[in-house]
Structure formats: C-alpha cells, structure tokens
Design an enzyme around this catalytic site. Structure first.
Site, mmCIF file in Angstrom:
data_model
loop_
_atom_site.group_PDB
_atom_site.id
_atom_site.type_symbol
_atom_site.label_atom_id
_atom_site.label_comp_id
_atom_site.label_asym_id
_atom_site.label_seq_id
_atom_site.Cartn_x
_atom_site.Cartn_y
_atom_site.Cartn_z
ATOM 1 N N CYS A 139 0.837 -1.209 0.000
ATOM 2 C CA CYS A 139 0.000 0.000 0.000
ATOM 3 C C CYS A 139 0.870 1.256 0.000
ATOM 4 C CB CYS A 139 -0.915 -0.012 1.226
ATOM 5 S SG CYS A 139 -1.888 1.485 1.366
ATOM 6 N N CYS A 142 -0.428 4.082 2.299
ATOM 7 C CA CYS A 142 -0.194 3.842 3.737
ATOM 8 C C CYS A 142 1.274 4.044 4.096
ATOM 9 C CB CYS A 142 -0.563 2.412 4.126
ATOM 10 S SG CYS A 142 -2.044 1.771 3.380
ATOM 11 N N ASP A 143 2.172 3.539 3.262
ATOM 12 C CA ASP A 143 3.569 3.407 3.685
ATOM 13 C C ASP A 143 4.572 4.256 2.905
ATOM 14 O OD1 ASP A 143 2.709 1.520 5.526
ATOM 15 O OD2 ASP A 143 2.941 -0.132 4.117
#
Ligand code: NAP
Length: 318
Positions: A139, A142-143
């Site tokens: 992701c 997200c990261d």
C-alpha cells in the site's frame, strides 16, 4: 433492523464498504429497505487506499480515495443506510433468511449483497512475509511516507504498479519498477508518465526471488527470466502490485465461482442462490474500476429491490 434473540433480522445485508457496497447501500436505502453495511476490515475498500483517483467521473481534478469513500458512505447513510464496523466470518445460504455470523453478532438477511472485493496478491518468495512492514508493503498511500529519500522497488506491470510507483516518487529518491515481461499491462498514459519521470527506471524480464534483510529489508535477489542471470539489488523498500484475489473464500461450496474464485453472476448480478447478489471485484475479473464496481453495486441493489417486491406481491396474491 429487528432483533430476534441474538440475531438481527435485516431486509438487505451488504458485505463490504467499498464503492460496490456503498453504491448498493445508497440504492437500497432510497428504496426504503434500511440496508445494513458490514464494513469488513478496510472501511472504503481498496479504493480508500488510493491516494488520488483520476478516473471517477465528476471529479475533473481527481479525488482522494479515502475522501471518495467517505462521500459514498455519507450519501448512503443520508438515506438511511446503517454502517456496522465488523467483518462477516461465515455465511449459511442454504435457507432464507440467510444467516451471517459477524464480529458484531449474527444476522438474518432476506437479501444478501456480496461486495467483499479483492485483496493484493503476494509474491510468495522467501523473506516477503518476515519483512512485511519492515520494508515490504502492498500500500503506497499507507507506507510511501516512510521511504523519504530512500531507494524503492516496485514489482508489477499493471496500472497499480505504475500509478503507485509514480505516487512514491513524491518521497523516494528513486523508484525502480521490476516487471517479469517486456510489455506492460498498464494504460498508455501511465506508461508514458512513468517513462518520462526522472526518478523512475525499469528492470524488465526480471523476477524477485528473495527479499533479503534481518530487521529490515536490505536487498532483493533478482533473476533475469531470459538469461537466467541472478543478481542482488540493494534497496530500502519493496512495494508489490501484482494483482488481486477476490475475497470470496467464505462462499466456497455455497456460491458458484470461477476457478480463480470470482463469484459467478448473470447480467442482473444474481448468483446461483436466489436472493444472493454479488457485485464489484468479488465477481468481476474484467474491469475492476471504482466506477464499474459502483455501477455493479447499484445494479445489485436495484435487482434486490425487484426481488423483494416480486416476493411481496406474490405473498399478497396468495
Ligand atoms: P493487473 O492488471 O492484474 O496486473 C498485475 C501485474 O502483476 C501484471 O503486470 C503481471 O504481470 C504482474 N504479476 C502477476 N503475478 C506476478 C508474479 N507472481 N510475479 C511478478 N509479477 C507478477 O493488476 P493491477 O495493476 O492491480 O490492476 C488490477 C485492475 O485494477 C486492472 O483492471 C487495472 O486496470 C485496475 N486499476 C486501474 C487503475 C486506474 O485506472 N487508474 C489503477 C489501478 C488499478 P503480467 O503482465 O506478465 O501478467
């Protein structure tokens, strides 16, 4: 929603809170069926993890995936849809009302709409599981932030790989896209953008055979699929975008599915079980777009409404 002992009886139960689930909820709510949406683990589905969605009509400047998800939810709830932050764990479709066991309790549903979507595939190479969250990710939204000024590798040749790779250029010092073939599945516009981006380069005809690192990822072992040559490539992060598997295991043996696990539906979103409808990526191996999933969700709810109306009128006639 009415409560019968420990079971909540609902007319329309919707599994999944992505574009499919909330479009179905919007239509079912406007048909005054008081739908209940079980969100699943990821509120908003996969779309909510996308930084910007540029191809959902009505947003000429693009829209954040999470923001679009919130708008879907708000609109459905405005008309009476109820959201329950829970996942379904098992279903019994052998008789109606259908029984669904979830984290939030048990449900009896007159009609079930499956919008459980799909989850990212894994490479299944040594080190991948151990180093997930320590360099390996699925992701970018997200990261991506964790890889500021770092060297990042993306695996895959589809729209996700190129789109997310381009997104990570905001943070990373370099983004190397590793693809197992020469040609990309990704759309021409994304290929052009990636090729022209100064931070992006490509390693083609190559697969990752191992993720190397102790506490965090340090390198990848690569293999050229044409020459067989094996090399080690140092990098700080690995983002894997190699397609998805539909989240349909719970329905195995109850709903007809393709070999790949996509629920079989007809052009009215009907499954082989009357009263169970499926839509979006759980049932769609072809298009898998936010707009097509939303359209399928709406179609499922329209057909579910007709199904309940037909049943009601036949009860009255009898
Ligand atoms: P995808 O189109 O199925 O592409 C998966 C890619 O991963 C392919 O290039 C495939 O290689 C590669 N791959 C598969 N298994 C692999 C393995 N074990 N090792 C190495 N590489 C592997 O998946 P996606 O990119 O996630 O896209 C899914 C759907 O969402 C598509 O319909 C796409 O159009 C859509 N989508 C659209 C947008 C957008 O419109 N902006 C953005 C994201 C996704 P091969 O090509 O050799 O098979």
């Amino acid at each position: 929603m009415s409560s019968n002992g420990n079971e909540k009886h609902v007319k329309v139960l919707i599994l999944g809170s992505g574009p499919t689930g909330y479009s179905a909820a919007l239509y079912a709510a406007r048909a005054e069926l008081q739908p209940v949406v079980l969100t699943g683990l990821q509120l908003g589905g996969q779309a909510a993890l996308t930084y910007t969605i540029e191809n959902y009509p009505g947003f000429p400047d693009g829209v954040g995936g999470a923001q679009l998800g919130e708008l879907f939810q708000k609109q459905a709830e405005h008309f009476g849809a109820v959201t329950e932050f829970a996942s379904a764990n098992s279903v019994n479709l052998s008789q109606r009302p259908f029984k669904v066991e979830a984290d939030s309790g048990d449900y009896l549903a007159d009609v079930l709409i499956v919008g459980t979507g799909a989850s990212p595939n894994h490479l299944e190479v040594p080190g991948e599981v151990e180093l997930t969250g320590r360099g390996v990710s699925y992701c970018a939204t997200c990261d991506g932030w964790f890889f500021k000024d770092k060297k990042v590798v993306i695996v895959g040749g589809g729209d996700s790989a190129l789109e997310e790779g381009l997104f990570i250029t905001r943070y990373a010092s370099s983004v190397t896209i590793i693809h197992r073939r020469e040609e990309f599945r990704a759309s021409t516009i994304l290929q052009k953008r990636a090729r022209e981006h100064p931070k992006v380069d490509f390693i083609l005809n190559t697969v990752v055979t191992e993720v190397v690192g102790a506490d965090k990822m340090e390198a990848l072992k690569l293999k050229n699929v044409i020459t067989g040559e094996e090399t080690t490539y140092e990098a700080d992060g690995l983002f894997i975008f190699i397609g998805h598997t539909p989240n349909t295991r719970m329905f195995q043996g109850q709903l007809e599915m393709s070999d790949l696990g996509y629920i079989k539906i007809n052009d009215k979103m009907e499954t082989n079980v009357p009263g169970v409808f499926a839509a979006g990526e759980a049932a769609d191996p072809h298009f898998r777009q936010v707009v097509t999933s939303a359209g399928m969700g709406a179609a499922a709810a329209i057909q579910a409404t007709r199904f309940l109306e037909a049943e009601e009128s036949s009860v009255i006639v009898e």
